[in-house]
Design an enzyme around this catalytic site. Structure first.
Site, PDB file in Angstrom:
ATOM      1  N   LYS A  76       0.690  -1.082  -0.258  1.00  0.00           N
ATOM      2  CA  LYS A  76       0.391   0.195   0.221  1.00  0.00           C
ATOM      3  C   LYS A  76       0.564   1.650   0.244  1.00  0.00           C
ATOM      4  O   LYS A  76       0.509   2.453  -0.539  1.00  0.00           O
ATOM      5  CB  LYS A  76      -1.111   0.536   0.984  1.00  0.00           C
ATOM      6  CG  LYS A  76      -1.818  -1.057   1.664  1.00  0.00           C
ATOM      7  CD  LYS A  76      -2.449  -0.621   2.535  1.00  0.00           C
ATOM      8  CE  LYS A  76      -2.419  -0.210   3.732  1.00  0.00           C
ATOM      9  NZ  LYS A  76      -1.685  -1.999   4.169  1.00  0.00           N
ATOM     10  N   ARG A  80      12.468  -1.110  10.973  1.00  0.00           N
ATOM     11  CA  ARG A  80      11.678  -0.558  11.812  1.00  0.00           C
ATOM     12  C   ARG A  80      10.661  -2.515  12.963  1.00  0.00           C
ATOM     13  O   ARG A  80      11.117  -3.274  12.421  1.00  0.00           O
ATOM     14  CB  ARG A  80      10.157  -0.755  10.442  1.00  0.00           C
ATOM     15  CG  ARG A  80       9.120   0.268  10.939  1.00  0.00           C
ATOM     16  CD  ARG A  80       8.352   0.024   9.413  1.00  0.00           C
ATOM     17  NE  ARG A  80       7.070  -0.411  10.011  1.00  0.00           N
ATOM     18  CZ  ARG A  80       5.851  -0.570   9.414  1.00  0.00           C
ATOM     19  NH1 ARG A  80       6.091   0.043   8.740  1.00  0.00           N
ATOM     20  NH2 ARG A  80       5.277  -0.893   9.566  1.00  0.00           N
TER      21      ARG A  80
HETATM   22  P1  ADP Z   1       1.235  -2.332   8.061  1.00  0.00           P
HETATM   23  O1  ADP Z   1       0.167  -1.901   6.940  1.00  0.00           O
HETATM   24  O2  ADP Z   1       2.398  -2.535   6.797  1.00  0.00           O
HETATM   25  O3  ADP Z   1       1.102  -3.020   9.142  1.00  0.00           O
HETATM   26  P2  ADP Z   1       0.805   0.866   9.051  1.00  0.00           P
HETATM   27  O4  ADP Z   1       2.154   1.421   9.416  1.00  0.00           O
HETATM   28  O5  ADP Z   1      -0.232   1.008   8.154  1.00  0.00           O
HETATM   29  O6  ADP Z   1       2.007  -1.204   8.840  1.00  0.00           O
HETATM   30  O7  ADP Z   1       1.035   0.218  11.082  1.00  0.00           O
HETATM   31  C1  ADP Z   1       1.768   0.406  11.307  1.00  0.00           C
HETATM   32  C2  ADP Z   1       0.978   0.572  12.385  1.00  0.00           C
HETATM   33  O8  ADP Z   1       0.192   2.097  13.679  1.00  0.00           O
HETATM   34  C3  ADP Z   1      -0.250  -0.162  12.908  1.00  0.00           C
HETATM   35  O9  ADP Z   1       0.441  -1.799  13.639  1.00  0.00           O
HETATM   36  C4  ADP Z   1      -1.401  -0.135  14.200  1.00  0.00           C
HETATM   37  O10 ADP Z   1      -0.499  -0.029  15.730  1.00  0.00           O
HETATM   38  C5  ADP Z   1      -0.191   1.770  13.902  1.00  0.00           C
HETATM   39  N1  ADP Z   1      -1.660   2.614  13.112  1.00  0.00           N
HETATM   40  C6  ADP Z   1      -2.096   2.271  11.740  1.00  0.00           C
HETATM   41  N2  ADP Z   1      -2.689   2.938  10.930  1.00  0.00           N
HETATM   42  C7  ADP Z   1      -3.804   2.958  12.598  1.00  0.00           C
HETATM   43  C8  ADP Z   1      -5.306   3.246  12.486  1.00  0.00           C
HETATM   44  N3  ADP Z   1      -5.678   3.833  11.238  1.00  0.00           N
HETATM   45  N4  ADP Z   1      -6.151   2.457  13.255  1.00  0.00           N
HETATM   46  C9  ADP Z   1      -4.969   2.026  14.168  1.00  0.00           C
HETATM   47  N5  ADP Z   1      -4.150   2.050  14.521  1.00  0.00           N
HETATM   48  C10 ADP Z   1      -2.959   2.734  13.854  1.00  0.00           C
END
Ligand code: ADP
Length: 187
Positions: A14, A134
């Site tokens: 994404k 990360r």
């Molecule tokens: P990935 O999709 O690779 O797990 P992201 O960068 O989208 O990575 O998200 C990393 C972390 O950030 C998630 O595991 C969560 O803890 C938090 N997070 C991101 N977006 C949200 C959201 N919309 N609601 C709740 N937690 C979120």
């Protein structure tokens, strides 16, 4: 100009694809994960509250991300379009977004589900952990993030299908091929 929501498992690509598409469309790429990671790095109040959830691979509380998205979508660069990456991540957040867009007189044009098989997702995330360092790309947290995805985020596929808004793209192709499929949808 377009308003696009990206859905997909962690590691589906994404972030990578959203960046390319945002550049070509001249709209902001809004990643809640990036915003939260930067808040954690800067030790802001938001970051301090979010850190333990992120380290565990759990969703941070809805209130935090909802406030963040409300503010971000009201910034001037988001007036004519945006790509949301990582939001909404559960049905409550999707309901909030519908209400917020209604209040703002906006509607999303495309909800795109980047589809990638489980085994591919896991190996990509393990690799990313090695390369980027990360802290949530370790095996235990990856497993937890996938569980959370299945339980909380995957139901959004039905949610948006019922609204007649979902398009699925095969994310298990060369990067450029995925981009080409996405460009054809957004145009
Ligand atoms: P990935 O999709 O690779 O797990 P992201 O960068 O989208 O990575 O998200 C990393 C972390 O950030 C998630 O595991 C969560 O803890 C938090 N997070 C991101 N977006 C949200 C959201 N919309 N609601 C709740 N937690 C979120």
């Amino acid at each position: 100009m377009a308003r696009i929501i990206f859905l997909g498992a962690p590691g589906a690509g994404k972030g990578t694809q959203a960046k390319v598409l945002a550049d070509s469309q001249g709209i902001p790429h809004i990643s809640t994960g990036d915003i939260l990671r930067s808040a954690v790095a800067n030790e802001t109040p938001l970051g301090v509250q979010a850190k333990s959830y992120m380290d565990a691979g759990d969703l941070v509380p809805d209130k935090l991300v909802i406030d963040l998205i409300r503010e971000r979508l009201q910034e001037s660069d988001a007036e004519t379009g945006w790509i949301l990456d990582g939001f909404p991540r559960n049905v409550e957040q999707a309901g909030f977004l519908d209400c917020l867009l209604g209040e703002m007189g906006q509607d999303c044009d495309h909800t795109i589900n980047l589809d990638v098989p489980d085994d591919v997702v896991v190996s990509r995330l393990v690799q990313r952990g090695v390369e980027s360092g990360r802290s949530d790309d370790n095996e235990e947290t990856i497993r937890r993030r996938l569980e959370v995805y299945r339980e909380k985020t995957e139901p959004l596929i039905n949610y948006y299908t019922e609204q007649g808004k979902l398009t699925t793209v095969n994310g298990d192709q060369e990067l450029e091929a995925v981009t080409a499929d996405l460009q054809a949808i957004v145009k």
